[in-house]
Design a protein around this motif. Structure first.
Motif, short mmCIF file in Angstrom:
data_model
loop_
_atom_site.label_atom_id
_atom_site.label_comp_id
_atom_site.label_asym_id
_atom_site.label_seq_id
_atom_site.Cartn_x
_atom_site.Cartn_y
_atom_site.Cartn_z
N ARG A 123 0.84 -1.20 0.00
CA ARG A 123 0.00 0.00 0.00
C ARG A 123 0.87 1.24 0.00
O ARG A 123 1.45 1.63 1.01
CB ARG A 123 -0.92 -0.01 1.22
CG ARG A 123 -1.99 1.09 1.21
CD ARG A 123 -2.94 0.93 2.37
NE ARG A 123 -3.75 -0.27 2.20
CZ ARG A 123 -4.99 -0.30 1.72
NH1 ARG A 123 -5.58 0.83 1.37
NH2 ARG A 123 -5.65 -1.43 1.61
N PRO B 283 0.16 4.83 -2.03
CA PRO B 283 -0.79 5.43 -2.97
C PRO B 283 -0.21 5.92 -4.28
O PRO B 283 -0.79 5.65 -5.34
CB PRO B 283 -1.39 6.58 -2.15
CG PRO B 283 -1.34 6.08 -0.74
CD PRO B 283 -0.05 5.31 -0.64
N ARG C 111 -17.11 -3.36 -5.83
CA ARG C 111 -16.84 -2.86 -4.48
C ARG C 111 -18.14 -2.38 -3.83
O ARG C 111 -18.38 -2.61 -2.63
CB ARG C 111 -15.81 -1.73 -4.52
CG ARG C 111 -15.16 -1.43 -3.15
CD ARG C 111 -14.16 -0.28 -3.25
NE ARG C 111 -13.02 -0.58 -4.08
CZ ARG C 111 -11.88 -1.15 -3.66
NH1 ARG C 111 -11.75 -1.47 -2.39
NH2 ARG C 111 -10.90 -1.37 -4.51
N ASP D 66 -12.79 -1.16 2.07
CA ASP D 66 -11.53 -0.46 1.81
C ASP D 66 -11.73 0.76 0.90
O ASP D 66 -11.05 0.90 -0.12
CB ASP D 66 -10.49 -1.42 1.21
CG ASP D 66 -9.07 -0.87 1.28
OD1 ASP D 66 -8.86 0.17 1.96
OD2 ASP D 66 -8.16 -1.46 0.67
N TRP D 67 -12.65 1.64 1.32
CA TRP D 67 -12.91 2.83 0.51
C TRP D 67 -11.73 3.80 0.50
O TRP D 67 -11.62 4.63 -0.41
CB TRP D 67 -14.18 3.52 1.01
CG TRP D 67 -15.40 2.70 0.70
CD1 TRP D 67 -16.18 2.03 1.58
CD2 TRP D 67 -15.95 2.46 -0.59
NE1 TRP D 67 -17.20 1.37 0.91
CE2 TRP D 67 -17.09 1.62 -0.42
CE3 TRP D 67 -15.61 2.87 -1.89
CZ2 TRP D 67 -17.87 1.19 -1.48
CZ3 TRP D 67 -16.40 2.43 -2.94
CH2 TRP D 67 -17.51 1.61 -2.74
N SER D 68 -10.84 3.70 1.47
CA SER D 68 -9.67 4.59 1.46
C SER D 68 -8.78 4.31 0.25
O SER D 68 -8.06 5.20 -0.21
CB SER D 68 -8.87 4.44 2.75
OG SER D 68 -8.31 3.15 2.86
N TYR D 69 -8.82 3.07 -0.25
CA TYR D 69 -8.07 2.73 -1.46
C TYR D 69 -8.93 2.87 -2.71
O TYR D 69 -8.39 3.03 -3.82
CB TYR D 69 -7.55 1.29 -1.36
CG TYR D 69 -6.77 0.84 -2.59
CD1 TYR D 69 -5.45 1.24 -2.78
CD2 TYR D 69 -7.37 0.06 -3.57
CE1 TYR D 69 -4.74 0.86 -3.91
CE2 TYR D 69 -6.67 -0.33 -4.70
CZ TYR D 69 -5.36 0.08 -4.87
OH TYR D 69 -4.66 -0.29 -6.00
N TRP E 13 -10.49 4.92 -4.45
CA TRP E 13 -10.36 5.97 -5.46
C TRP E 13 -9.27 5.65 -6.48
O TRP E 13 -9.33 6.11 -7.63
CB TRP E 13 -10.10 7.33 -4.80
CG TRP E 13 -8.77 7.44 -4.11
CD1 TRP E 13 -8.48 7.05 -2.83
CD2 TRP E 13 -7.55 7.98 -4.65
NE1 TRP E 13 -7.16 7.30 -2.53
CE2 TRP E 13 -6.57 7.88 -3.64
CE3 TRP E 13 -7.19 8.53 -5.89
CZ2 TRP E 13 -5.26 8.31 -3.83
CZ3 TRP E 13 -5.89 8.95 -6.08
CH2 TRP E 13 -4.95 8.85 -5.07
#
Length: 238
Positions: free
Chosen positions: A133, A135, A198, A213-216, A218
């Protein structure tokens, strides 16, 4: 009289549904407990996804251009290969098809979710995630993979193909991207392919699921859109 764009959008819905049903289906078969395909590994997944895209394209091509991918639709529109008026209907159809395809995977493997306690494996059946991970690196991976995809799709339009074989070339391309570039993020290279499933993961009553895992989430949307535009523009200026 049928609206040509809406008829083509129906093709996008059907094709993306088939793509996700067969693509996420192979991941489910490999990842879920007590599946006969459990543990088959990355080779099975990469080949399965290549076949899934091939068959998705075949299932949609009689109705329209079979983009099955918002990044392709947007990239083609940017360089004038597709009308902007069709972009929103195509993306909506692709998203809906991806969601329904993922829901069908949930139903197909219904008893296996309860047998599987690895929440990351369950999410990975629906959506992509990074091996490491980071970004910016993850965003670059999705951008590069999609740029290669869209550039090659445009290159295919200039080649000499025996009638009906183009979708096989697309499947080979997806398989190659999976083998060569997919190990970093799971190669969404398609916003609908990731976001639709998702969302399905988020709302369906899947046994043993964790967060979505909405932080990823995007990254497999923004990266492919950037990559689709970059690939299309590079092709247009050559």
């Amino acid at each position: 009289m049928h609206n040509p764009i809406m008829t083509q959008a129906l093709g996008e819905f059907i094709g993306t549904l088939v793509l996700v049903l067969l693509g996420d289906g192979v991941v489910a078969g490999v990842s879920l407990k007590k599946s006969k395909a459990e543990g088959a590994g990355w080779i099975a997944i990469a080949l399965g996804w290549g076949l899934a895209v091939t068959l998705g394209v075949y299932s949609a091509a009689f109705l329209g251009p079979a983009h099955l991918n918002p990044a392709v639709t947007i990239g083609f529109a940017v360089i004038g290969k597709f009308p902007w008026s069709g972009v929103a209907p195509f993306i909506i159809a692709q998203m809906l098809g991806a969601f329904v395809g993922a829901a069908l995977v949930w139903l197909q493997y219904y008893p296996h979710w309860r047998e599987t306690h690895d929440q990351a494996a369950i999410l990975g059946t629906f959506a992509t995630g990074p091996a490491i991970r980071q970004p910016l690196a993850n965003l670059f991976s999705e951008t590069l993979g999609t740029a290669v995809l869209v550039f090659m799709l445009l290159a295919f339009t200039k080649g000499q193909w025996t009638a009906g074989l183009n979708p096989i070339g697309v499947g080979v391309l997806i398989t190659a991207i999976g083998f060569s570039l997919g190990g970093t993020t799971g190669y969404a290279i398609n916003p609908a392919r990731d976001l639709g499933p998702r969302l399905a993961h988020a709302v369906l009553p899947i046994a043993n699921k964790g967060g979505s895992d909405w932080s990823y989430g995007w990254i497999p949307v923004v990266g492919p859109v950037i990559g689709g535009i970059v690939g299309a523009v590079l092709f247009a200026i050559i």
